[in-house]
Scaffold this motif. Structure first.
Motif, mmCIF file in Angstrom:
data_model
loop_
_atom_site.group_PDB
_atom_site.id
_atom_site.type_symbol
_atom_site.label_atom_id
_atom_site.label_comp_id
_atom_site.label_asym_id
_atom_site.label_seq_id
_atom_site.Cartn_x
_atom_site.Cartn_y
_atom_site.Cartn_z
ATOM 1 N N ALA A 76 1.153 -0.952 0.010
ATOM 2 C CA ALA A 76 0.227 0.238 -0.214
ATOM 3 C C ALA A 76 1.255 0.984 -0.215
ATOM 4 O O ALA A 76 1.983 1.407 0.687
ATOM 5 N N GLN A 79 3.666 2.616 -5.734
ATOM 6 C CA GLN A 79 3.221 2.674 -7.024
ATOM 7 C C GLN A 79 4.113 2.699 -7.797
ATOM 8 O O GLN A 79 4.967 3.028 -7.431
ATOM 9 N N GLY A 109 -0.995 -3.796 -9.375
ATOM 10 C CA GLY A 109 -1.080 -2.658 -9.192
ATOM 11 C C GLY A 109 -0.659 -3.138 -7.531
ATOM 12 O O GLY A 109 0.272 -3.955 -7.197
ATOM 13 N N SER A 110 -1.310 -1.539 -6.875
ATOM 14 C CA SER A 110 -1.121 -1.761 -5.525
ATOM 15 C C SER A 110 -2.246 -2.293 -4.521
ATOM 16 O O SER A 110 -2.699 -2.641 -4.679
ATOM 17 N N ASP A 112 -3.222 -1.614 -2.097
ATOM 18 C CA ASP A 112 -4.623 0.023 -2.324
ATOM 19 C C ASP A 112 -5.518 -0.193 -2.934
ATOM 20 O O ASP A 112 -6.506 0.783 -3.189
ATOM 21 N N SER A 113 -5.422 -0.421 -4.072
ATOM 22 C CA SER A 113 -5.677 -0.594 -5.516
ATOM 23 C C SER A 113 -6.722 -1.472 -6.006
ATOM 24 O O SER A 113 -7.402 -1.369 -7.125
ATOM 25 N N ASP A 115 -9.353 -4.259 -5.233
ATOM 26 C CA ASP A 115 -10.680 -4.856 -4.275
ATOM 27 C C ASP A 115 -10.784 -6.194 -4.547
ATOM 28 O O ASP A 115 -10.128 -6.673 -5.524
ATOM 29 N N ARG A 118 -11.550 -6.669 -8.687
ATOM 30 C CA ARG A 118 -9.756 -6.580 -9.643
ATOM 31 C C ARG A 118 -9.500 -7.690 -9.439
ATOM 32 O O ARG A 118 -9.016 -8.447 -10.866
#
Length: 349
Positions: A76, A79, A109-110, A112-113, A115, A118
């Motif tokens: 998190a 990027q 992705g990271s 926190d991106s 969910d 995804r």
């Protein structure tokens, strides 16, 4: 530009000398009464032709006909476009090893991106992801959710005991080498510029420095510890500037150990801006290693494992078929750390 010629089932049948009905059954996942050799041959031709005939079900294709990918997920707050030099080098080592073995890497992705929805799309039917490498420490909740999609997970520069495989550098060894180096140069007062506070990596490094100082009979003075949430150059500069009002005190440190190279660069710039010289007035050493240390002036003394090797080894762990964690057994690999002496450390004044 002309559109590529579509390859039909009739074409595939003609090229392979089989019936169109057989091709249709194969591409729709029907294995019954079709020999494994013929099934594989039809899929190989269809995939390599670069076209999906209508009705093709990629999830039913033989696994070795699909592209093999290693997924990469950042912790998190990180990027691809903002990642520091350390993970950039790890990524380079990872990608090189993957390509050599016929794999590709895909940054998903990271933490926190990503969910639930995804993640589910990435691991949908017929996905090509053979495993995931986590760059840094993630929350246990996220890791548990990721485990629902793949059991082959390797954490880099973080250890999630009992949850996934991991590969880290020998942090205590690195800090011991740094403190011993400074001690041999006559430094007895050593401060700490810390970043990524709250992550286990920071706590391990700070604990390693304190332990090394105690073993040499040195007293750790918490007044000269500055802790920051991030571990970048700006935070290094800010951390050092916060200590400038104390610089003329008799007990001010003659050397600082920093959480990483980026913070060392920031700290050096701050003290130079105050009219002081490195290392004549103050020495700096970083608790990690990458080529960035040699590209800065002065060259930064640092200690840690080679991040390129870290990436190479992480890729090898993902590609090792024995590490699927199906039986709940996890591997923790610790790479040796090495001291790299630069120009940022000198004899205590």
């Amino acid at each position: 530009m002309a559109k590529p010629k579509r390859i039909s089932q009739q074409t595939i049948a003609k090229e392979l000398g089989v019936s169109q009905a057989l091709v249709s059954l194969t591409l729709n996942g029907q294995r019954e009464r079709i020999s494994p050799e013929t099934y594989q041959r039809i899929w190989d031709f269809a995939i390599q032709a670069g076209y999906q005939p209508k009705g093709i079900k990629i999830e039913n294709s033989p696994a070795d006909t699909r592209t093999r990918q290693i997924g990469v997920i950042m912790r998190a707050g990180v990027q691809v476009h903002t990642q520091g030099s350390y993970f950039s080098h790890v990524m380079h080592g990872l990608n090189t090893a993957a390509l050599d073995a016929g794999y590709t890497t895909a940054v998903l992705g990271s933490e926190d991106s990503l969910d639930s929805a995804r993640l589910a799309r990435f691991f949908g039917p017929g996905h090509a992801i053979k495993g995931v490498i986590l760059m840094g420490q993630v929350e246990e909740k996220f890791l548990t959710e990721l485990q629902q999609h793949t059991g082959r997970i390797v954490a880099v520069s973080a250890r999630h005991a009992g949850l996934c495989h991991s590969i880290i550098g020998n942090e205590p060894e690195a800090l011991k080498a740094i403190v011993q180096h400074l001690y041999d140069l006559g430094h007895r007062r050593i401060g700490w510029l810390g970043g990524n506070v709250g992550l286990s990596r920071h706590e391990t490094r700070l604990a390693g420095m304190k332990s090394a100082m105690v073993n040499l009979g040195l007293k750790h003075d918490p007044r000269y510890d500055v802790l920051r949430k991030e571990g970048d150059r700006a935070e290094g500069t800010e951390a050092m500037l916060s200590l400038m009002p104390l610089i003329d005190r008799a007990d001010f440190p003659t050397a600082f150990v920093t959480y990483n190279i980026s913070m060392a660069i920031g700290g050096i710039r701050a003290i130079q801006h105050a009219g002081k010289h490195v290392p004549a007035d103050c020495s700096f050493a970083a608790a990690d290693f990458s080529a960035t240390a040699s590209n800065f002036t002065p060259r930064i003394t640092s200690a840690g494992c080679d991040p390129l090797d870290l990436g190479n080894r992480a890729a090898a762990m993902i590609m090792d078929g024995s590490l699927d964690a199906s039986d709940g057994v996890f591997s923790d690999l610790v790479l040796a750390s090495k001291l790299h002496v630069g120009d940022s450390t000198g004899v205590a004044g």
